[in-house]
Design a protein around this motif. Sequence first.
Motif, short mmCIF file in Angstrom:
data_model
loop_
_atom_site.label_atom_id
_atom_site.label_comp_id
_atom_site.label_asym_id
_atom_site.label_seq_id
_atom_site.Cartn_x
_atom_site.Cartn_y
_atom_site.Cartn_z
N GLY A 20 1.19 13.59 47.97
CA GLY A 20 1.35 13.67 49.42
C GLY A 20 1.01 15.07 49.93
N THR A 21 1.05 15.25 51.25
CA THR A 21 0.75 16.55 51.86
C THR A 21 1.64 17.64 51.27
OG1 THR A 21 0.16 15.46 53.92
CG2 THR A 21 0.68 17.80 54.07
N HIS B 160 -2.54 24.57 56.66
CA HIS B 160 -1.56 25.67 56.58
C HIS B 160 -1.14 25.89 55.13
CE1 HIS B 160 -1.52 25.23 60.86
NE2 HIS B 160 -1.01 24.01 60.78
N GLY B 161 -2.12 25.91 54.24
CA GLY B 161 -1.83 26.19 52.83
C GLY B 161 -1.38 24.98 52.03
N MET B 162 -1.23 23.83 52.71
CA MET B 162 -0.73 22.65 51.99
C MET B 162 -1.89 21.72 51.62
SD MET B 162 2.74 21.62 53.99
CE MET B 162 1.92 21.33 55.54
N PRO B 163 -2.06 21.44 50.31
CA PRO B 163 -3.16 20.55 49.92
C PRO B 163 -2.98 19.14 50.47
CG PRO B 163 -2.33 21.74 48.00
CD PRO B 163 -1.38 22.00 49.14
N ARG B 164 -4.11 18.57 50.90
CA ARG B 164 -4.18 17.18 51.36
C ARG B 164 -5.51 16.60 50.90
NH1 ARG B 164 -1.91 14.96 55.77
NH2 ARG B 164 -3.90 14.09 56.43
N PHE B 165 -5.65 15.28 51.09
CA PHE B 165 -6.90 14.63 50.67
C PHE B 165 -7.90 14.47 51.80
CE2 PHE B 165 -4.14 13.71 47.13
CZ PHE B 165 -4.98 13.93 46.06
N PHE B 166 -7.48 14.62 53.06
CA PHE B 166 -8.42 14.61 54.18
C PHE B 166 -7.78 15.30 55.38
CE2 PHE B 166 -6.14 10.53 54.22
CZ PHE B 166 -5.59 10.53 55.51
N ARG B 167 -8.63 15.64 56.35
CA ARG B 167 -8.13 16.35 57.54
C ARG B 167 -7.47 15.39 58.52
NH1 ARG B 167 -10.63 21.17 56.96
NH2 ARG B 167 -12.66 20.97 55.96
#
Length: 212
Positions: free
Chosen positions: A26-27, A57-64
Amino acid sequence: MTDLSHIHRFVPGNRHEATPLLLLHGTGGDESDLLPLGQAIAPGASLLSPRGRILEHGMPRFFRRLAEGVFDEDDVRRRANDLAEFVNDARKRYDLPAPMALGYSNGANIAAAVLQLRPEALAGAILLRAMVPLRDAPPVDLAGKPVLIVSGQFDPIIQASNAQQLAVALAKAGADVQHRTLPIGHQLSQADVTVASEWLRGIEATKLTKVA
Ligand code: MLT
C-alpha cells in the motif's frame, strides 16, 4: 535486487506446486512490507515483491493520484504496463509461472489495473481494500481467472459501491470473482489472512484436481 525495472525482493518457496505470489504494498510501504502476509497466506510459495516507483511526499506508490481516491488514469495505464513487464522479466530471471497478485490498497488497485490491461501477467488476484482503478477500462477476457476481493465494511477510504463496481466489472469480463466484506476498516486484520488463505487453498486444490 535493483537490475530489473523495480527494486524488489524475491523469496524462493519450498513448495514448487504452489502458485507464486506477487506482493503489492500500500501507499508508503515497500518491498519488505507484505512478505509476512504472503508467508501467512501461502506458506511455502515463492514471493516476488516489488516496490512502487512513484513517490508521493516520499511515500512509495504504484501510480500517481490527483487526490485520495482520484487517480491519474494515464499514469495508472502506464504503470500497470511497466509492472506487467517487470513480472515478465522476473519470471524469466527466477523461472516462475504467472503469479497470483496479493495487493493491499494502492497495491490492490494496481493489481486490478494489471488484470484489466495485461491479464496474461497474472494467474489471478487477491485484492485487499481495492477500488475501481480505471473508469474506462478496455474490454478484456479474464475467463477462468480467480479473483478474491476483500473489502472493509467500515473502510473510510473506499465506498462499498465502488468495490462492488470493481467486482462486477471483473466478473463481467469472465473472472471467477468472490467478494467478501468484513466488519473492519481499511487496515489489514487477521480476518484478511484467514479469508485469503482459505480461498487460496480452495483455488490450489481445484488446480491439483484438474492436473490429476
Ligand atoms: C490509492 O491511492 O490507490 C487508494 O486511494 C488507496 C491508498 O493508497 O490510499
